[in-house]
Each structure stands twice: as C-alpha cells, then as structure tokens.
Write an enzyme that holds these catalytic residues in place. Structure first.
Site, PDB file in Angstrom:
ATOM      1  CB  SER A  11      -0.913  -0.158   1.555  1.00  0.00           C
ATOM      2  OG  SER A  11       0.109  -0.170   2.426  1.00  0.00           O
ATOM      3  CG  ASP A  26      -5.032   3.890   7.749  1.00  0.00           C
ATOM      4  OD1 ASP A  26      -4.129   5.789   7.582  1.00  0.00           O
ATOM      5  OD2 ASP A  26      -5.144   3.630   6.912  1.00  0.00           O
ATOM      6  CG  HIS A  48      -1.817   3.342   4.461  1.00  0.00           C
ATOM      7  ND1 HIS A  48      -3.394   2.528   5.303  1.00  0.00           N
ATOM      8  CD2 HIS A  48      -1.135   2.523   4.344  1.00  0.00           C
ATOM      9  CE1 HIS A  48      -2.769   1.817   5.284  1.00  0.00           C
ATOM     10  NE2 HIS A  48      -2.140   1.042   4.550  1.00  0.00           N
TER      11      HIS A  48
END
Length: 336
Positions: free
Chosen positions: A77, A242, A245
């Site tokens: 990610s 979040d 990240h």
C-alpha cells in the site's frame, strides 16, 4: 547477537526458519498477540481511501528531449500510495516528476503495487511488468515488508521472494531500488511492548532485505527512520486518516529520500560519486552496511566488490510540483 549477524543469517536462510514465528521468537508471541488486539482497536480508526491511479507520463515539458524513461513501482500500500486522494500525492507520481526534473526527460510511470501485499505477491507483480519484453522498465522501485512483519511471515521466506524479484528484474535489464521495511514501531496507537517488538522485527527485516538486494545487483534506501523521528514529531501531519498509512506530507518525505538513489542508479544524479567522511560514508561489509542503514533514514547501500558495499547518505532534493499525469505515449513495440 548483533543486527548485522542476524541479518546475515536471515539472508542465508539459516535461522528462524520452519516455525513461522519469524524474527520475534516464540517467547514474544504471546505478548505480541495480546498487544496486537489493543492496537487494532486504535489503528484504522479512520478510513484510508483507495490509492488513486497515477500511471501516465510526467515531465510533459521535456517532451522531445528523448525517449521517456520507463519507471515502475512494485510493493504494498505504501508503494501504491494508499492514504491520499490525488494522483500527484502518491510516491510514484512524486518520484516520476522528480526524476523527470533531474534527468530533463519525460518519465512514463506504471504502478503495479497492491495494498495489503506481502513479498509473496511480488512474483505476480513482476510477471505483469515483464509480460512484454519490449517494455521492460528502465528503473523499478520496490517498497515491501510491513505486511510481512504484521502477518509474521518467516523472514527467510520474505527475503527469498524479494531476492528472486530483484534477480528477475535485473536479468531483464532494469535497475532496481528497494525502499526497505519501514519502522512499524512508530505507528502512533501501538503501545509497548508491541512497539519495541515491531521496531526490532522491522529493522532486522530491513537489514536482511538490504543484503539480498545488494547481492542481486540492486540498491536499497532505508525508510525506517523516516517513520521515526520525523513521523513521531508530526504524527498528525505525517500519517493519514487511518493513523497507519502516510499522508501526502509523509509520502513526500519518503520520496525525497528515495529520489537521489533512483537518479544515481540511472546515472543522472548531479552530485559527484565520492565518499564524504563527514557524513559517515564509506565501504563496509554488506552485513555491516545493512545494519547501519536500518538505523538511519535515507541511507543508501550499493554493492561494490564482494563482500563490500558502499554506504552513502545522499542529500535530498526538494520535489517539484506535480501535475496530473498525461496519458502514456503509445508503445512503438509490436506485440501479438
């Protein structure tokens, strides 16, 4: 045991194998699982948007200055850019735009990274990139490892997948730069002793990654400390919604650290290739260089004559503004 020795043993596949517990050892697993449950209640409290598509052509002002440089991103990610909403905020777009500015040539970006990916997904990603031999990237940037740690993939397996990936890309003719496993001990809601265990595991994996990448002809850049002092000092700015990240500012910090090595791998970095003793640069054994790099952000390790490696602290270059990518130029290669 020193981190250099642990990293060398992991890279050689001689330690921590078979049981699947990996770097932390059996005694730590009970504590880790208990603390992980607490961390999960906090991490992910917000929602990270899906990464925006950033594939395309960067450096449109340099069209006509030569064939576009082909750049590819692989990994998880972080490589995909999850956590930001605009294509220009992703690490791929930032690196492509920065490389275009330094090389004064357009850069064609392709990103095959997958959120949630572990090192065993790299085989699929490489196969996508190498599907057409006439379109092999000039430079590949890989960011992988965080999910290997959190899912307790045995480190010997993790680095074996990475080693195979780098070898395939180098054999195909691509330069390879790997941003090693970030320091997971800096995620804000994670508490002790999980924070210490996560830091230890991620840094040991980063050192082992460096060894196998250098041995296969690639270069590494440590991302560990980028998620350390700078991120810890400004968590609201550096982490996304979040709390896991990176934010746009966090990705920009990481891209500034990786860009000089990407440019150097392609021979377009403007600084002279000389050692600076004041910056603690020098020749070390690969294992020693790997262990030192895991401790300091932006540290590059490049292979020299075995068993030696070159450790450098390249100066970061401020990234230019990034516009949305233009469609990639049509391929001149003919494929069935």
């Amino acid at each position: 045991m020193s981190r250099a020795r642990v990293a060398r043993r992991i890279a050689a596949g001689a330690a921590y194998g078979g049981g699947g517990i990996g770097l932390l050892g059996a005694a730590a697993v009970g504590v880790l699982l208990a603390e992980m449950q607490l961390a999960k209640r906090s991490v992910g409290g917000g929602t990270a948007p899906l990464p925006p598509a950033a594939d395309g052509l960067y450096g449109r002002g340099f069209q006509g200055a030569g064939e576009p440089i082909r750049m590819a991103l692989l990994g998880d990610s972080t490589a995909a850019g999850q956590g930001v909403r605009r294509a220009g905020q992703t690490p791929g777009a930032l690196l492509a735009s920065g490389l275009a500015a330094v090389a004064e040539r357009p850069v064609e970006l392709r990103n095959v990274a997958l959120p949630g990916a572990r090192s065993d997904d790299l085989e699929r990603q490489v196969t996508l990139l190498l599907a057409h031999p006439g379109r092999v990237p000039d430079i590949c940037v890989i960011m992988i490892g965080a999910n290997d740690v959190t899912h307790r993939m045995p480190p010997t397996q993790s680095v074996r997948y990475l080693s195979t990936t780098v070898r395939r890309l180098r054999t195909a003719g691509a330069e390879v730069v790997v941003g090693t496993c970030p320091d997971l001990g800096t995620i804000e809601p994670v508490y002790q002793p999980l924070r210490w265990l996560a830091r230890r595991a991620s840094r040991q994996l980063a050192a082992a990654q460096t060894i196998v990448v250098v041995e296969q002809g690639g270069r590494t850049v440590s991302l560990g400390d980028l998620l350390g002092p700078e991120f810890a000092a400004n968590p609201r700015e550096m982490f996304g919604a979040d709390n896991y990240h990176p934010s746009a500012e966090g990705y920009a910090t990481a891209a500034m650290a990786v860009l000089p090595t990407v440019c150097a791998a392609l021979g377009v970095w403007p600084e002279e290739e000389r050692l600076d003793a004041d910056r603690r640069e020098g020749m070390l054994t690969v294992a020693q260089a790997a262990a030192e790099a895991a401790e300091e952000a932006g540290t590059e390790v490049t292979g020299a004559r075995a068993p030696w490696a070159l450790l450098k602290h390249r100066r970061r270059r401020r990234l230019p503004p990034v516009t949305d990518p233009a469609p990639a130029p049509p391929s001149r290669d003919h494929h069935p």
